[in-house]
Every structure is written in C-alpha cells, then in structure tokens.
Enzyme design. Structure first.
Site, short mmCIF file in Angstrom:
data_model
loop_
_atom_site.label_atom_id
_atom_site.label_comp_id
_atom_site.label_asym_id
_atom_site.label_seq_id
_atom_site.Cartn_x
_atom_site.Cartn_y
_atom_site.Cartn_z
N GLY A 241 25.01 -25.53 13.91
CA GLY A 241 25.55 -24.38 14.32
C GLY A 241 26.21 -24.40 15.40
O GLY A 241 27.35 -23.81 15.70
N LYS A 242 26.05 -25.42 16.51
CA LYS A 242 26.89 -25.68 17.76
C LYS A 242 28.20 -26.16 17.20
O LYS A 242 29.45 -25.83 17.99
CB LYS A 242 25.95 -26.53 18.66
CG LYS A 242 24.92 -26.08 19.38
CD LYS A 242 24.32 -26.88 20.29
CE LYS A 242 23.18 -26.43 21.40
NZ LYS A 242 22.83 -27.51 22.37
N ARG B 44 28.68 -20.94 25.63
CA ARG B 44 29.44 -22.37 25.09
C ARG B 44 30.88 -22.02 24.61
O ARG B 44 31.53 -23.03 24.87
CB ARG B 44 28.64 -22.46 23.67
CG ARG B 44 29.00 -23.74 23.11
CD ARG B 44 27.79 -24.15 21.77
NE ARG B 44 26.50 -24.38 22.50
CZ ARG B 44 25.43 -23.42 22.43
NH1 ARG B 44 25.73 -22.39 21.73
NH2 ARG B 44 24.47 -23.69 22.77
N PHE C 284 20.30 -17.80 17.03
CA PHE C 284 19.31 -18.76 17.12
C PHE C 284 18.72 -18.78 18.46
O PHE C 284 19.19 -17.93 19.38
CB PHE C 284 19.56 -20.31 16.69
CG PHE C 284 20.59 -20.81 17.73
CD1 PHE C 284 20.05 -21.63 18.82
CD2 PHE C 284 22.10 -20.56 17.92
CE1 PHE C 284 20.95 -22.11 19.61
CE2 PHE C 284 22.88 -21.19 18.67
CZ PHE C 284 22.46 -21.91 19.80
N GLY C 285 17.62 -19.34 18.68
CA GLY C 285 16.79 -19.57 20.04
C GLY C 285 16.51 -18.27 20.45
O GLY C 285 16.04 -17.30 20.02
N TYR C 286 17.12 -18.07 21.84
CA TYR C 286 16.78 -16.76 22.55
C TYR C 286 17.86 -15.71 22.22
O TYR C 286 17.56 -14.46 23.08
CB TYR C 286 17.09 -17.14 24.10
CG TYR C 286 15.76 -18.12 24.73
CD1 TYR C 286 14.60 -17.71 25.17
CD2 TYR C 286 15.89 -19.42 24.51
CE1 TYR C 286 13.76 -18.47 25.62
CE2 TYR C 286 15.12 -20.40 25.12
CZ TYR C 286 14.05 -19.84 25.61
OH TYR C 286 12.96 -20.80 25.96
N ASP C 287 18.55 -15.49 21.46
CA ASP C 287 19.61 -14.85 21.02
C ASP C 287 19.13 -13.41 21.19
O ASP C 287 19.70 -12.36 21.47
CB ASP C 287 20.23 -14.99 19.97
CG ASP C 287 21.70 -16.17 20.18
OD1 ASP C 287 21.65 -16.41 21.21
OD2 ASP C 287 21.99 -16.70 18.99
N ASP D 35 24.63 -29.13 26.56
CA ASP D 35 23.28 -28.85 27.02
C ASP D 35 23.31 -27.40 27.37
O ASP D 35 24.14 -27.04 28.33
CB ASP D 35 22.90 -29.78 28.17
CG ASP D 35 21.15 -29.84 28.17
OD1 ASP D 35 20.61 -29.70 27.23
OD2 ASP D 35 20.83 -29.72 29.39
N GLU E 228 16.20 -36.69 27.33
CA GLU E 228 16.80 -35.58 28.25
C GLU E 228 15.94 -35.83 29.48
O GLU E 228 14.65 -35.69 29.42
CB GLU E 228 16.39 -34.16 27.51
CG GLU E 228 17.39 -33.67 26.64
CD GLU E 228 17.42 -32.18 26.59
OE1 GLU E 228 16.77 -31.37 27.55
OE2 GLU E 228 18.12 -31.81 25.66
P1 IMP Z 1 20.02 -27.18 23.88
O1 IMP Z 1 21.03 -27.16 24.66
O2 IMP Z 1 20.31 -27.30 22.35
O3 IMP Z 1 18.79 -28.22 24.35
O4 IMP Z 1 19.16 -25.83 24.13
C1 IMP Z 1 18.15 -25.33 25.10
C2 IMP Z 1 17.66 -24.20 24.67
O5 IMP Z 1 18.37 -23.22 24.63
C3 IMP Z 1 16.87 -24.25 23.03
O6 IMP Z 1 15.64 -23.46 23.21
C4 IMP Z 1 17.88 -23.54 22.72
O7 IMP Z 1 17.30 -22.67 21.40
C5 IMP Z 1 18.51 -22.44 23.60
N1 IMP Z 1 19.99 -22.03 23.50
C6 IMP Z 1 20.85 -22.78 23.44
N2 IMP Z 1 22.15 -22.31 23.52
C7 IMP Z 1 21.77 -20.97 23.11
C8 IMP Z 1 22.44 -19.99 22.30
O8 IMP Z 1 23.69 -19.94 22.45
N3 IMP Z 1 21.56 -18.75 22.06
C9 IMP Z 1 20.13 -18.83 22.13
N4 IMP Z 1 19.55 -19.79 22.62
C10 IMP Z 1 20.33 -21.00 22.79
#
Ligand code: IMP
Length: 215
Positions: A10-11, A201, A174-177, A62, A33
C-alpha cells in the site's frame, strides 16, 4: 531503478502517485529497526542496511502516530503497540484525555551510496537527531566493503499531518487510520486520493520527488 523498501505494498502505491511512471519497485525487505525516540535514525539505519542488500538506490519509509499529551507515545513504537495493544486499546487510553491532539509523522531515508554535498537540506526543522543519524554508525550496515566504519550518506525527508484521536470510524486505510481524524474525517473514512493529498507520507514524498527530479 529506485527500490521502495517496505513490506507494505500500500505504501508503494502511495509513492507511485508522486514519482514518474515505472521509476520505483518494491523491495520487500524487513530491515532491523533500532530503538530510538525519533524516526530519523531508524529510517537512516534502515536505508543503509537496505542499500547494502539491494545495491541499488533505496528509499526507506518509517512512520508513526505521535499523541501530544502522551509525550508522543506510541511514536517510533507504533508498530509494536498496534500489534500488541491494538488500536481499540489506544483509543481507550486516549478517550480518558481532555486533549487528544496527535500527529502522524513520516521520515523517508534515501541512500544510493553517493554524497549530497551540493543539494539543499530538505529537512524543514532544526534537527540534531537527523544530523546524528547521518553520523558514524556502529554495525555492519555502516561498514563499507573493506569493513571500514564509513557511514553511507543518507538524505532525509519528513512529512507531518496534525489531527486528533477519536473513536474508530471508517473501514479504509490501514493501521491507526480509523482513530485519526483530520479536518472532520478519519483517515479510515477518506478515499485514498484524499488521504494521499494530506498525509504525512504524501508530504514527505512530495519533498523527495521534487529533490529527486532535480538530481
Ligand atoms: P511503519 O512505518 O510501517 O513501521 O509503521 C509504523 C506503524 O505506524 C504501524 O503500526 C503502521 O500501521 C502505522 N502507520 C504508518 N503509517 C500509517 C498511516 O498512514 N496510517 C495509519 N497507520 C500508519
């Protein structure tokens, strides 16, 4: 070919919106990390390790969620906290706070083995941590082929989006969205294009794309 270093496709799709067609490809590589209170040294160390692996230009991403009244928690530990507590528990913790301001931050670290002396510094804050990240390292990712401890130059680009923590809403992203609200909508409720237009991002990618196009 630029390799976008992430286990999250997705990134890469997000990055493709900012860079010329066909100019990036995912490198599905889980770099080590390090523990740090800021994203910059983690991304810089990851970029050096990934460059040693890929032997091609790499971009490491990151990111993390920083909750203001919790002194930036979970910050660089966002991934660990998401996998252990989960976002519902993070919301529970935040729901007891009067002030729920937060921000997503993203640091992109670029490494192609060359120096950057002639380029402007794209980091938009007075950042001693970033300077430290470019300094000498102490493990094999920082050693050159002859085993010397010469750190590879890394260029950092940072993006930030302010918001606040809310009860989960929306199925997207995804994640904290779902618990991060910006301008009345959670990132989980936003269409991908809208999230890209305002996200941490997206901001970091914009800076990187402008700099990279001028190289
Ligand atoms: P990483 O940079 O992929 O290691 O992300 C670190 C943490 O932040 C993970 O738990 C991701 O799910 C969360 N995260 C990173 N970018 C986003 C985003 O754009 N939306 C929601 N959560 C994010």
């Amino acid at each position: 070919m630029l390799r976008y270093v992430t286990t999250n496709p997705g990134k890469v799709r997000e990055a493709e919106n900012y860079l010329p067609d066909g100019s990036i490809r995912q490198l599905d590589f889980d770099y080590a990390e390090i523990q740090a209170t800021e994203l910059a040294p983690i991304a810089a160390r990851g970029a050096r390790e990934a460059y040693h692996r890929a032997d091609e230009p790499v971009l490491v991403d990151d990111a993390g969620l920083f909750i203001d009244p919790l002194d930036g928690f979970p910050g660089p530990y966002s991934s660990y906290v998401e996998n252990t507590l989960g976002i519902d528990r993070v919301w529970e913790i935040a729901s007891g706070l009067d002030d729920r301001r937060a921000a997503f931050r993203c640091t992109l670290a670029y490494c192609d083995g060359d120096g950057f002396a002639a380029s402007p510094d794209p980091i938009d804050r007075d950042d001693r941590v970033a300077a430290a990240a470019a300094g000498p390292g102490d493990d094999e990712a920082d050693a050159d082929d002859a085993g010397r401890r010469e750190p590879l130059p890394v260029k950092l680009f940072e993006g930030y989006v302010p918001g606040r923590i809310v009860a989960p809403r929306g199925d997207g992203g995804f994640g904290y969205d779902p618990i991060f609200e910006h301008d009345g909508q959670t990132f989980g409720e936003m269409a991908t294009e809208r999230k890209n237009a305002v996200s941490h991002r997206g901001r970091a990618l914009e800076k990187f794309a402008e700099w990279h196009a001028g190289r």
